[in-house]
Design a protein around this motif. Sequence first.
Motif, mmCIF file in Angstrom:
data_model
loop_
_atom_site.group_PDB
_atom_site.id
_atom_site.type_symbol
_atom_site.label_atom_id
_atom_site.label_comp_id
_atom_site.label_asym_id
_atom_site.label_seq_id
_atom_site.Cartn_x
_atom_site.Cartn_y
_atom_site.Cartn_z
ATOM 1 N N MET A 195 -0.465 7.364 -2.570
ATOM 2 C CA MET A 195 -1.279 7.534 -3.772
ATOM 3 C C MET A 195 -2.153 6.307 -4.039
ATOM 4 S SD MET A 195 1.000 9.733 -6.517
ATOM 5 C CE MET A 195 2.614 9.006 -6.243
ATOM 6 N N LEU A 196 -1.602 5.124 -3.848
ATOM 7 C CA LEU A 196 -2.406 3.918 -4.068
ATOM 8 C C LEU A 196 -3.555 3.836 -3.057
ATOM 9 C CD1 LEU A 196 0.361 1.265 -4.841
ATOM 10 C CD2 LEU A 196 -1.068 2.538 -6.452
ATOM 11 N N LYS A 197 -3.290 4.284 -1.834
ATOM 12 C CA LYS A 197 -4.344 4.288 -0.812
ATOM 13 C C LYS A 197 -5.488 5.216 -1.214
ATOM 14 C CE LYS A 197 -5.065 5.298 4.103
ATOM 15 N NZ LYS A 197 -4.423 5.782 5.351
ATOM 16 N N ARG A 198 -5.165 6.301 -1.934
ATOM 17 C CA ARG A 198 -6.185 7.268 -2.374
ATOM 18 C C ARG A 198 -6.763 6.906 -3.745
ATOM 19 N NH1 ARG A 198 -7.673 9.497 2.250
ATOM 20 N NH2 ARG A 198 -5.870 10.184 3.450
ATOM 21 N N ALA A 199 -6.554 5.675 -4.190
ATOM 22 C CA ALA A 199 -7.133 5.154 -5.441
ATOM 23 C C ALA A 199 -6.612 5.871 -6.676
ATOM 24 C CB ALA A 199 -8.657 5.217 -5.396
ATOM 25 N N TYR A 200 -5.363 6.319 -6.645
ATOM 26 C CA TYR A 200 -4.755 6.897 -7.836
ATOM 27 C C TYR A 200 -4.507 5.813 -8.875
ATOM 28 C CZ TYR A 200 -3.756 11.732 -6.497
ATOM 29 O OH TYR A 200 -3.867 13.065 -6.183
ATOM 30 N N ASP A 201 -4.573 6.202 -10.136
ATOM 31 C CA ASP A 201 -4.204 5.281 -11.204
ATOM 32 C C ASP A 201 -2.734 4.886 -11.009
ATOM 33 O OD1 ASP A 201 -2.966 4.548 -13.828
ATOM 34 O OD2 ASP A 201 -5.021 4.827 -14.537
#
Length: 514
Positions: A195-201
């Motif tokens: 998720m962090l890799k996909r720029a999720y909050d």
Amino acid sequence: MASLAAEGSRRPGGLLPRTGRGRAVLLVTATLAFIILVEVMNIAFVDPYTDPPLLFTLQGTLSEISIGWLSVLMFGSLLVLLFAGMPLVFVTGSLGVIFIYLVGDQFMLNIIPTRIFPLMTDYQLSAIPLFIFMASMLERAGLIDEMFDVLYQWMGGVRGGLAIATIIASTILAAMVGVIGAAVVTMGIIALPAMLKRAYDPEVALGAIMAGGTLGILIPPSILAIIYAVVAQQSVGELYIGSILPGLLLSGLYVTYVGVRAWLNPKIGPSLPPAERVNLAGKLLLLRRMAAPVVLIVLVLGVIFTGAATPVEAAAIGSFGAMVVAALHGRLSLRSIKEACIGTAKASAMVLWIIFGATIFVGFYILRGGQEFVANLILGTGLDAYGVLALMMLILFFLGMFLDWVGILLLAVPIFIPIITRFSFPGLFGLPGIESGDVALWFGVLYLVNMQMAFLSPPFGYALFYMRGVAPASISTATIFRSSLPFLAIQATGLLACVLFPQIVLWLPRLVYG
């Protein structure tokens, strides 16, 4: 060895501490050891009815204490030692033994085996190590990674899809493991980087993992539900069935919250680029990889709900099925079985020691009239049935910020159950009420939902610290705390729904058992 000892004596904090703090600790330890030695000698060699004690004795020094002051001393000592960092697994049992000796005498210590032995022979507790072993084997089979990958591909094209996939995967994982720490840590390792890799909050990502992970408290085969059923003398099968709809309700509320937020603000949960998405045919093929966990869950829960097997027998079936699944994935080996067995032994020993210690502590408190004392305090408030229920929920929520979930159950539930079952619950705002025979089951599910809230509540919720252990250093502890708050509010909403609409809890058990 001599050189190591000499080297240790020259260092601060070595084997021979020289700091003021070290001397204080050494003095306190020596004093306690001396007191214990004298008391052991008094018990072993002195007849308390005819002979004077050796030097001194603390036996019976609190024999005239009132139940009010005894409550303050017992629970005050418990909180002080827990805040000092002592593990609950040893604190409750030790304090129980100490207060039995101080209030009674050496012969009253005989109540200890009478409290422990019934638990040692309780058949239902056999399900705990079996379900833990099942979870350990499934983890080593690599099913969790595959399950998240499948859901990742199915939901990735939706806004907030990875967070939604994480919640769904956690829901399925809860039905496989029944242990919260494993779910939060595992999904934190697998889903958070994606998720962090996909720029999720980060707050949405962290909250989805922690909230989804806490579903293991509620959705069967919950370990906590087994212990509650034993303590409250309830059917494990009824408690399992009653917790299904509340668990799915909370999971659905989490998914709805994430989906609505991502729909309103796509930046917090962007969907996968079209080039990385899988078409419908590919998604259907991926479902084959979900067959093993789904079949195992249906098998284990199905034999319980249909009455074909008891929860213990279902746990044994699940353990064998987990080994079969591991073999089908090429992950079954003597090493994996050995590691699973060692992990199961450690986790089971921790849970059972907490059970034994808390049983001694609470059993003695009830024997001294603690249950009636607490009942009089609560009933003396003048609150009606729902007011007493709200007060109990607040107490459980507060305890959950500081104590282990098993400890809370064994400290509070034996006292709360006889009180709450005295009341009738006719329903609020003209809604249907609850039959007297269903109150203990209903309260049990409310307790499980409350423990989910406790796991997410700052500053000491366990899920927060599990996440801190796997989250990257760039994510602050304050961010982890903030991420839990919206999901904590959702859990409170789910708890309120179960209070207002008790059929969420009771409909399935009545349908299955009549």
